[in-house]
Design an enzyme around this catalytic site. Structure first.
Site, short mmCIF file in Angstrom:
data_model
loop_
_atom_site.label_atom_id
_atom_site.label_comp_id
_atom_site.label_asym_id
_atom_site.label_seq_id
_atom_site.Cartn_x
_atom_site.Cartn_y
_atom_site.Cartn_z
N THR A 156 0.78 -1.65 0.06
CA THR A 156 0.32 -0.02 -0.22
C THR A 156 0.98 0.67 0.23
OG1 THR A 156 -0.04 0.08 3.00
CG2 THR A 156 -1.91 -1.18 1.36
N HIS A 157 0.49 1.91 -0.68
CA HIS A 157 1.52 3.50 -0.85
C HIS A 157 3.00 2.82 -1.05
CE1 HIS A 157 -1.41 5.62 2.31
NE2 HIS A 157 -1.14 4.03 2.75
N SER A 288 16.93 -0.11 -27.04
CA SER A 288 17.49 1.46 -27.34
C SER A 288 18.46 1.50 -28.23
CB SER A 288 17.88 1.56 -26.09
OG SER A 288 18.84 3.16 -26.22
N LYS A 294 19.82 -1.99 -23.31
CA LYS A 294 18.24 -1.67 -22.78
C LYS A 294 16.93 -2.93 -23.27
CE LYS A 294 16.71 1.82 -20.66
NZ LYS A 294 16.44 2.54 -21.03
N GLU A 301 4.28 0.93 -21.95
CA GLU A 301 4.28 2.12 -21.69
C GLU A 301 2.88 2.36 -21.92
OE1 GLU A 301 8.48 3.72 -21.08
OE2 GLU A 301 8.89 2.18 -22.22
N GLN A 333 -23.11 14.18 -35.46
CA GLN A 333 -22.42 13.36 -36.48
C GLN A 333 -20.67 12.65 -36.20
OE1 GLN A 333 -22.33 14.11 -40.43
NE2 GLN A 333 -20.72 14.95 -40.40
#
Ligand code: ARG
Length: 469
Positions: A156-157, A288, A294, A301, A333
């Site tokens: 949580t948080h 990348s 990468k 995303e 329309q």
């Protein structure tokens, strides 16, 4: 004669710039198949009440089939001066069968026609969407088998809170998508009410049979189309202005997009080195152009990013509707743009999501290496004290102090010697060791709907049963 079916009262040609401005064929050509379905039903109804002969009806239905085939094969050329899909199909019909074709639009306006088309289109689309959501749920349930023994920290948080079975995460998403499916089913009840026959705004003096049209087009007022009953919209003014079903559909789509976005965000975090919980399949990541190491979660995303468009579509449709007097106004329309965009966006996300869910791999070693960090067992230790008659708030304080002690000693609750635990609270006995440590916690979380091992197994079985077949 004017190319326009409405040109009778006009003595000037439409300015081509107006044609370009007012056309909708560039986007409503997607309604071709449902427009033809609607027109064929309309013709059959007209024949039933004697406004067409059986032969006229047959000619119309057959020619519409041919036109539909041509459109499906990409052979129809869209013309701006013909405005929209309805006029394209009607003028193609008239071109082929002349005066018989000129009878099709009897007791009908484009206003009730377009709403009928849209409802047919929305019905098909929402049904497809429901299937895609089910696929995604199945993908999550499949994961439950593969990850049956994995325990994850619950947050949580975004702070470590209590442990839960990994499957509990997967089923949390099943629940969200189930509510999405229920919302779709509920929306379909209102989609499934026939607009056709409202004509322009006031109905008609001709002896039409709207029940027949509803029967032919499967407007049943129900979530599914197989109930045998029929539902006909009762107020013609309402029909030609009603786009509630579109607003609802777009909202339902936006909530799906928001659910997908939350899931994407979570998995994006889980793929970071910092979390190290998850590895995405190479086929669903991108590299990348400069950093060779990468492996970026671009698909996730974009699923997160595209939710913004769908949320914007909700704003668009509501803003479009908010100031409209009865009945039809041309503003309407623009409704299709919002719906098509929301639909296409969510559909594209839902087509990719199940494979990501199926093929991602939990990094169990990394997860386990840090699973005892963050005092995930603190709450269960407190519950142990409650079980021994300690008031909840007192237990909370006792465990809070023990956590602080652990922090200062850089150890876990399970590392504290019994004597030290008993110093904090004399209700603690040797059996306490069965309540601390993550595995003990997931063995003990047992309330209905909890993240513990047995409770989750029950839910997995229920979901498997629900999604069977
Ligand atoms: N293309 C129009 C639309 O999508 C069809 C209805 C036109 N009706 C009218 N009265 N001009 O709304």
């Amino acid at each position: 004669m004017s190319v326009k079916p409405w040109g009778g009262a006009f003595d000037e040609q439409t300015d081509p710039r107006v044609e370009k401005f007012t056309e909708s064929i560039s986007f409503d050509h997607r309604l071709a198949a449902v427009d033809i379905r609607g027109s064929q039903a309309h013709a059959r109804m007209l024949a039933k009440v004697g406004l067409l002969t059986a032969d006229e009806c047959r000619q119309i239905v057959e020619t519409l089939d041919q036109i539909g085939g041509e459109i499906a094969r990409g052979e129809m050329v869209w013309k701006t001066e013909l405005e929209d899909i309805h006029m394209h199909i009607e003028s193609a019909l008239i071109q082929r069968i002349g005066d018989v074709g000129r009878k099709l639009h009897t007791a009908r306006s484009r206003n009730d026609q377009v709403s009928t088309d849209l409802k047919l289109y929305v019905r098909d689309s929402l049904t497809t969407l429901d299937g895609l959501l089910e696929e995604l749920q199945k993908a999550f349930v499949e994961r439950c088998e593969a990850d049956a023994d994995v325990v994850l920290p619950g947050f949580t948080h975004l702070q470590r809170a209590q442990p839960v079975m990994a499957s509990h995460y997967w089923l949390a998403y099943c629940e969200k998508f189930q509510r999405d499916r229920e919302r779709i089913a509920d929306c379909l009840k209102r989609v499934n009410v026939l607009p056709l026959g409202a004509a322009a705004l006031a109905g008609t003096s001709l002896p039409i049979d709207r029940d027949e049209s509803a029967k032919l087009l499967g407007f049943t007022g129900a979530a599914a189309t197989d109930t045998g009953s029929i539902a006909v919209a009762a107020n013609s003014l309402d029909v030609s202005s009603d786009r509630d079903y579109l607003a609802e559909s777009i909202f339902d789509l936006s909530l799906i997009a928001v659910h997908l976005s939350g899931w994407a965000e979570e998995w994006i975090l889980w793929c970071t080195t910092e979390f190290g919980f998850l590895k995405l399949p190479d086929a669903y990541t991108t590299g990348s152009s400069i950093m060779p190491q990468k492996r970026n979660p671009d698909v996730l995303e974009l699923i997160r990013g595209k939710s913004a468009r769908v949320i914007a579509d909700v704003t668009q449709i509501l803003t479009l509707l908010k100031g409209l007097p009865l009945a039809y106004n041309r503003d309407l329309q623009e409704d299709k743009l919002a719906f098509f965009d929301a639909l296409d966006t969510v559909q594209a996300c839902l087509e990719l999501a199940p494979n990501i869910v199926r093929r991602a791999r939990l990094q169990v070693e990394t997860i386990n290496a840090r699973l005892e960090e963050g005092f995930l067992d603190a709450t269960t230790l407190m519950e142990y004290l409650i079980g021994r008659g300690v008031p909840m708030r007192t237990g909370h304080e006792v465990v809070g102090k023990l956590v602080r002690l652990c922090e200062s000693k850089k150890c876990k609750l399970a590392d504290l010697p019994l004597a030290e635990l008993q110093q904090a609270c004399d209700k603690i006995e040797a059996g306490v060791s069965d309540y601390i440590g993550v595995q003990n916690v997931v063995a003990r979380l047992s309330s209905h709907g909890s993240g513990g091992r047995a409770a989750v197994q029950t839910q997995v079985a229920a979901w498997r049963e629900r999604l069977k077949g």
